[in-house]
Design an enzyme around this catalytic site. Structure first.
Site, PDB file in Angstrom:
ATOM      1  N   ASP A  97      36.779  46.065  30.724  1.00  0.00           N
ATOM      2  CA  ASP A  97      36.726  44.929  31.649  1.00  0.00           C
ATOM      3  C   ASP A  97      35.581  45.123  32.617  1.00  0.00           C
ATOM      4  O   ASP A  97      35.066  46.213  32.783  1.00  0.00           O
ATOM      5  CB  ASP A  97      38.010  44.891  32.488  1.00  0.00           C
ATOM      6  CG  ASP A  97      39.214  44.589  31.643  1.00  0.00           C
ATOM      7  OD1 ASP A  97      39.058  43.894  30.631  1.00  0.00           O
ATOM      8  OD2 ASP A  97      40.305  45.053  32.012  1.00  0.00           O
ATOM      9  N   LYS A 111      32.065  40.176  30.876  1.00  0.00           N
ATOM     10  CA  LYS A 111      30.895  39.296  30.860  1.00  0.00           C
ATOM     11  C   LYS A 111      30.023  39.675  29.659  1.00  0.00           C
ATOM     12  O   LYS A 111      29.309  40.665  29.683  1.00  0.00           O
ATOM     13  CB  LYS A 111      30.113  39.403  32.182  1.00  0.00           C
ATOM     14  CG  LYS A 111      29.698  40.814  32.578  1.00  0.00           C
ATOM     15  CD  LYS A 111      28.657  40.721  33.668  1.00  0.00           C
ATOM     16  CE  LYS A 111      27.936  42.013  33.963  1.00  0.00           C
ATOM     17  NZ  LYS A 111      28.618  43.238  34.041  1.00  0.00           N
ATOM     18  N   MET A 119      44.985  41.543  44.178  1.00  0.00           N
ATOM     19  CA  MET A 119      44.315  40.257  43.980  1.00  0.00           C
ATOM     20  C   MET A 119      44.526  39.306  45.152  1.00  0.00           C
ATOM     21  O   MET A 119      44.848  38.136  44.966  1.00  0.00           O
ATOM     22  CB  MET A 119      44.818  39.595  42.673  1.00  0.00           C
ATOM     23  CG  MET A 119      44.386  40.382  41.457  1.00  0.00           C
ATOM     24  SD  MET A 119      45.055  39.759  39.919  1.00  0.00           S
ATOM     25  CE  MET A 119      46.623  40.592  39.818  1.00  0.00           C
TER      26      MET A 119
HETATM   27  N1  SAH Z   1      45.456  47.530  36.423  1.00  0.00           N
HETATM   28  C1  SAH Z   1      44.847  47.574  37.722  1.00  0.00           C
HETATM   29  C2  SAH Z   1      44.959  46.248  38.440  1.00  0.00           C
HETATM   30  C3  SAH Z   1      44.137  45.171  37.815  1.00  0.00           C
HETATM   31  S1  SAH Z   1      44.277  43.617  38.636  1.00  0.00           S
HETATM   32  C4  SAH Z   1      45.451  48.705  38.532  1.00  0.00           C
HETATM   33  O1  SAH Z   1      46.469  49.276  38.136  1.00  0.00           O
HETATM   34  O2  SAH Z   1      44.902  49.040  39.572  1.00  0.00           O
HETATM   35  C5  SAH Z   1      42.853  43.596  39.645  1.00  0.00           C
HETATM   36  C6  SAH Z   1      43.211  43.899  41.082  1.00  0.00           C
HETATM   37  O3  SAH Z   1      43.444  45.279  41.226  1.00  0.00           O
HETATM   38  C7  SAH Z   1      42.113  43.592  42.063  1.00  0.00           C
HETATM   39  O4  SAH Z   1      42.115  42.237  42.447  1.00  0.00           O
HETATM   40  C8  SAH Z   1      42.493  44.469  43.234  1.00  0.00           C
HETATM   41  O5  SAH Z   1      43.552  43.937  43.969  1.00  0.00           O
HETATM   42  C9  SAH Z   1      43.055  45.691  42.507  1.00  0.00           C
HETATM   43  N2  SAH Z   1      42.041  46.753  42.333  1.00  0.00           N
HETATM   44  C10 SAH Z   1      41.512  47.221  41.193  1.00  0.00           C
HETATM   45  N3  SAH Z   1      40.681  48.244  41.432  1.00  0.00           N
HETATM   46  C11 SAH Z   1      40.672  48.430  42.771  1.00  0.00           C
HETATM   47  C12 SAH Z   1      40.022  49.348  43.653  1.00  0.00           C
HETATM   48  N4  SAH Z   1      39.191  50.299  43.205  1.00  0.00           N
HETATM   49  N5  SAH Z   1      40.269  49.247  44.973  1.00  0.00           N
HETATM   50  C13 SAH Z   1      41.112  48.319  45.454  1.00  0.00           C
HETATM   51  N6  SAH Z   1      41.756  47.435  44.668  1.00  0.00           N
HETATM   52  C14 SAH Z   1      41.548  47.485  43.348  1.00  0.00           C
END
Ligand code: SAH
Length: 466
Positions: free
Chosen positions: A248, A270, A383
């Site tokens: 992703d 993308k 999110m």
């Molecule tokens: N599977 C991922 C979540 C994916 S959904 C997990 O377990 O972390 C995408 C959301 O994850 C983003 O909108 C944000 O809220 C959060 N996210 C992902 N990476 C992040 C990071 N490094 N720092 C803060 N939030 C993060």
């Protein structure tokens, strides 16, 4: 002329003795190393100080006698004094290779760092000059090989004759062995028992003979929050084994780069100049790649099972009968908690934490969350960055206290991490522009126990519309 002053070799010690003179920690270190072999290990010293009880060794507490070296393959001297001198002389006059611990000029051989997956052994030697470097290299190799790797290598040895009989084509044979040592099914079976491993290996052989090709597989791998050293060892290993890496946009380049150099990489976030892939297209892509016999690393940010749409991908793989497995990762909320030393659960303050998506939350969700926050659970909202103040306002409207602590972490677990703290009211009123990047929003009393001092404080606007 070459450049090595020593020559690495595998020296037979089966049925022989390895004698260690000394009873302290250095003797123990050598014992730890040589008890990996089937040799009979003997410790001899007048003073036994270390605890050898965890090792299969014979401990003899007395002075050294020359006959102690009968049938010895190797001698280690790990003490000083008269006994040590006697043992050195005896070893030399009998021509038995000798190692005097920490005295390189007196050594006939050095002991390498070892990665052991019997019968496979990897020895790393720096000719006694750079043990720290050798240990670092060793740690990397350890991470590359699953713990069951040696057992799988043993299985390969046991199947050799049948494989030669059943698969004549050289490259096809090689493909079978590659599939055997990298198959997640065989790996899982070997971890259960030798018999399970054997039968899984035979099933794989049958499939290769009947289908004439390797079977693909899909690994759903949690990449963690975006730093390469927050990957698990298993994720790192599978990234090295994958033929294709499907990732992703949220997975940073440094993590994608951890994969095998010549693996194909597909960014489904993308595709150059095109729209991003739809979930249905991703599902189809994974199934197609696996059917082509490829081993696919489906790399997802954080943990695959948390807001990763893993459910849909798993259903598609299951339906297509594709072998898959899931490798957990550090989810963003946990990285954010670590960055800010915020205990998500805290005795007498927070009895649990709830992860939820702020995106698309309706009034029922918000009522529910504000009740949860009031009851002492910590909310970790994913999110929600672009709608943070709106979510805060609606939480208060649905009953949450306006003074409830709030903490926001952008780019958790990454070098460019940024934090913001305050309470629901200051988040509602603040006109802060958050840094670029994904964010976690924490809401709850436990947030106040974290360390937010290095970040920005959310403050009310300097002027308010009445
Ligand atoms: N599977 C991922 C979540 C994916 S959904 C997990 O377990 O972390 C995408 C959301 O994850 C983003 O909108 C944000 O809220 C959060 N996210 C992902 N990476 C992040 C990071 N490094 N720092 C803060 N939030 C993060």
């Amino acid at each position: 002329m070459g450049a090595l002053n020593t020559f690495p070799l595998s020296y037979k010690v089966q049925g022989k003795r390895i004698v260690i003179i000394g009873g302290g920690d250095e003797a123990l270190n050598k014992a730890r190393l040589v008890t990996k072999t089937t040799a009979q290990v003997v410790i001899i010293s007048r003073q036994i100080e270390a605890d050898f009880s965890g090792f299969e060794v014979e401990v003899i507490q007395r002075a050294f006698r020359p006959a102690d070296l009968d049938n010895a393959a190797l001698v280690f001297v790990a003490e000083e004094g008269a006994d040590a001198e006697l043992a050195k002389n005896e070893a030399r006059s009998r021509g038995i290779p000798l190692n005097v611990v920490d005295v390189p000029p007196e050594c006939d051989f050095y002991t390498p760092s070892i990665v052991e997956r019997a019968p496979l052994t990897i020895a790393i030697s720096s000719e006694g000059t750079a043990p720290v470097l050798a240990r670092l290299v060793r740690a990397r190799i350890e991470a590359m090989l699953s713990p069951g790797f040696g057992k799988i290598a043993g299985l390969a040895g046991g199947l050799r004759q049948r494989v030669e009989h059943l698969i004549q084509d050289g490259p096809a044979r090689r493909r079978f062995y590659e599939a055997l040592v990298t198959s997640p099914r065989v790996e899982a079976a070997v971890a259960i028992s030798a018999i399970a491993g054997q039968s899984e290996a035979e099933a794989l052989l049958e499939r290769h003979v009947s289908e004439g090709s390797g079977q693909g597989a899909v690994w759903l791998i949690g990449a963690g929050p975006g730093s390469e050293d927050l990957l698990t060892l298993r994720a790192q290993r599978l990234l090295q084994e994958a033929d294709v890496i499907v990732h992703d946009q949220l997975v940073p380049g440094v993590v994608v780069d951890m994969g095998r150099r010549d693996a194909e990489r597909i960014d489904v976030g993308k595709a150059k100049g095109h729209h991003s892939f739809s979930q249905a297209q991703i599902n189809t892509l994974l199934v197609r790649l696996a059917r082509e016999g490829k081993r696919v690393a489906r790399l997802k940010s954080g943990d695959p099972m948390v807001f990763g749409r893993a459910g849909e991908e798993i259903a598609a793989l299951r339906q297509a009968g594709i072998v898959y497995s899931i490798i957990p990762g550090v989810s963003a909320a946990l990285a954010a908690a670590a960055d800010t030393a915020t205990p998500l659960t805290l005795r007498k303050v927070s009895s649990g934490f709830v992860t939820a998506t702020a995106h698309g939350a309706d009034d029922a969700d918000l009522t529910h969350w504000s009740a949860l926050a009031q009851s002492g659970l910590t909310l970790a909202l994913y999110m929600g960055k672009s709608i943070a103040s709106d979510v805060a306002a609606r939480l208060v409207a649905h009953g949450a206290s306006a003074t409830m602590p709030v903490g926001i972490v952008v780019n958790a677990g990454r070098p460019d991490m940024k934090t913001y703290s305050g309470n629901l009211q200051s988040l509602i009123e603040s006109d802060v522009t958050f840094a670029d990047g994904p964010a976690i929003i924490f809401v709850g009393e436990a947030v106040a126990a974290g360390d937010w001092a290095n970040g920005a404080q959310l403050a009310a606007r300097s002027f308010k519309v009445a």
